[in-house]
Design a protein around this motif. Structure first.
Motif, PDB file in Angstrom:
ATOM      1  N   ARG A 234       0.829  -1.207   0.000  1.00 59.64           N
ATOM      2  CA  ARG A 234       0.000   0.000   0.000  1.00 59.64           C
ATOM      3  C   ARG A 234       0.863   1.256   0.000  1.00 59.64           C
ATOM      4  NH1 ARG A 234      -5.141   1.889   3.300  1.00 59.64           N
ATOM      5  NH2 ARG A 234      -5.522   3.701   2.015  1.00 59.64           N
TER       6      ARG A 234
ATOM      7  N   ASP B 241       0.016   3.297  -3.279  1.00 58.71           N
ATOM      8  CA  ASP B 241      -1.051   4.270  -3.020  1.00 58.71           C
ATOM      9  C   ASP B 241      -0.487   5.687  -3.186  1.00 58.71           C
ATOM     10  OD1 ASP B 241      -2.968   6.017  -1.910  1.00 58.71           O
ATOM     11  OD2 ASP B 241      -3.638   4.509  -0.481  1.00 58.71           O
ATOM     12  N   PRO B 242      -1.025   6.475  -4.122  1.00 58.25           N
ATOM     13  CA  PRO B 242      -0.506   7.826  -4.342  1.00 58.25           C
ATOM     14  C   PRO B 242      -0.725   8.762  -3.144  1.00 58.25           C
ATOM     15  CG  PRO B 242      -2.447   7.440  -5.694  1.00 58.25           C
ATOM     16  CD  PRO B 242      -2.111   6.145  -5.038  1.00 58.25           C
ATOM     17  N   GLY B 243      -1.518   8.346  -2.189  1.00 53.38           N
ATOM     18  CA  GLY B 243      -1.736   9.151  -0.985  1.00 53.38           C
ATOM     19  C   GLY B 243      -0.587   9.077   0.003  1.00 53.38           C
ATOM     20  N   TYR B 244       0.371   8.195  -0.253  1.00 55.15           N
ATOM     21  CA  TYR B 244       1.536   8.043   0.625  1.00 55.15           C
ATOM     22  C   TYR B 244       2.808   8.421  -0.109  1.00 55.15           C
ATOM     23  CZ  TYR B 244      -1.386   5.441   3.882  1.00 55.15           C
ATOM     24  OH  TYR B 244      -2.348   5.080   4.776  1.00 55.15           O
ATOM     25  N   ASP B 245       3.763   8.922   0.629  1.00 54.02           N
ATOM     26  CA  ASP B 245       5.097   9.226   0.115  1.00 54.02           C
ATOM     27  C   ASP B 245       6.032   8.185   0.730  1.00 54.02           C
ATOM     28  OD1 ASP B 245       7.611  10.168  -0.477  1.00 54.02           O
ATOM     29  OD2 ASP B 245       7.285  12.176   0.335  1.00 54.02           O
TER      30      ASP B 245
ATOM     31  N   TYR C 210       5.365   5.493   9.657  1.00 52.65           N
ATOM     32  CA  TYR C 210       5.175   6.486   8.608  1.00 52.65           C
ATOM     33  C   TYR C 210       5.119   7.848   9.273  1.00 52.65           C
ATOM     34  CZ  TYR C 210       3.405   8.745   4.412  1.00 52.65           C
ATOM     35  OH  TYR C 210       3.271   9.564   3.315  1.00 52.65           O
TER      36      TYR C 210
END
Length: 97
Positions: free
Chosen positions: A10, A14-18, A72
């Motif tokens: 994920r 997932d583009p919502g995470y860096d 994270y």
């Protein structure tokens, strides 16, 4: 229950995470405290049983079962249960009753 492998997938896709904001601690025999830390952006490849990372100009394969914690932005997202001590508190409490 989410597994470390599922969570890493994920974070990677997932583009919502860096991914660079993720930190992975893993069992590394011979390292100080037998734990090493890798930043998420050092992950080269993730397969079902192996995480491949960049390490001192070479690649290193880390078995997924050696991952101990994933965080994270400094917040823990996943931590491996201590299998050896699982239930130890309950056993001690029952013995002292």
């Amino acid at each position: 229950m989410r597994t470390s492998h599922t969570l890493l997938l994920r974070l990677i896709h997932d583009p919502g995470y860096d991914l660079s904001k993720a930190r992975i601690e893993y069992l590394d025999r011979g390292a100080p405290g037998e734990i090493s830390l890798v930043k998420g952006d050092e992950i080269i490849r993730l397969e079902s049983g192996i995480m491949e990372i960049r390490s001192d100009l070479k690649t290193k394969s880390i078995p997924i079962h050696r991952i101990r914690r994933i965080s994270y932005q400094g917040e823990p997202l996943w931590e491996k249960r201590d299998v050896e001590n699982f239930g130890a508190k309950e056993k001690t409490a029952k013995a002292n009753s």
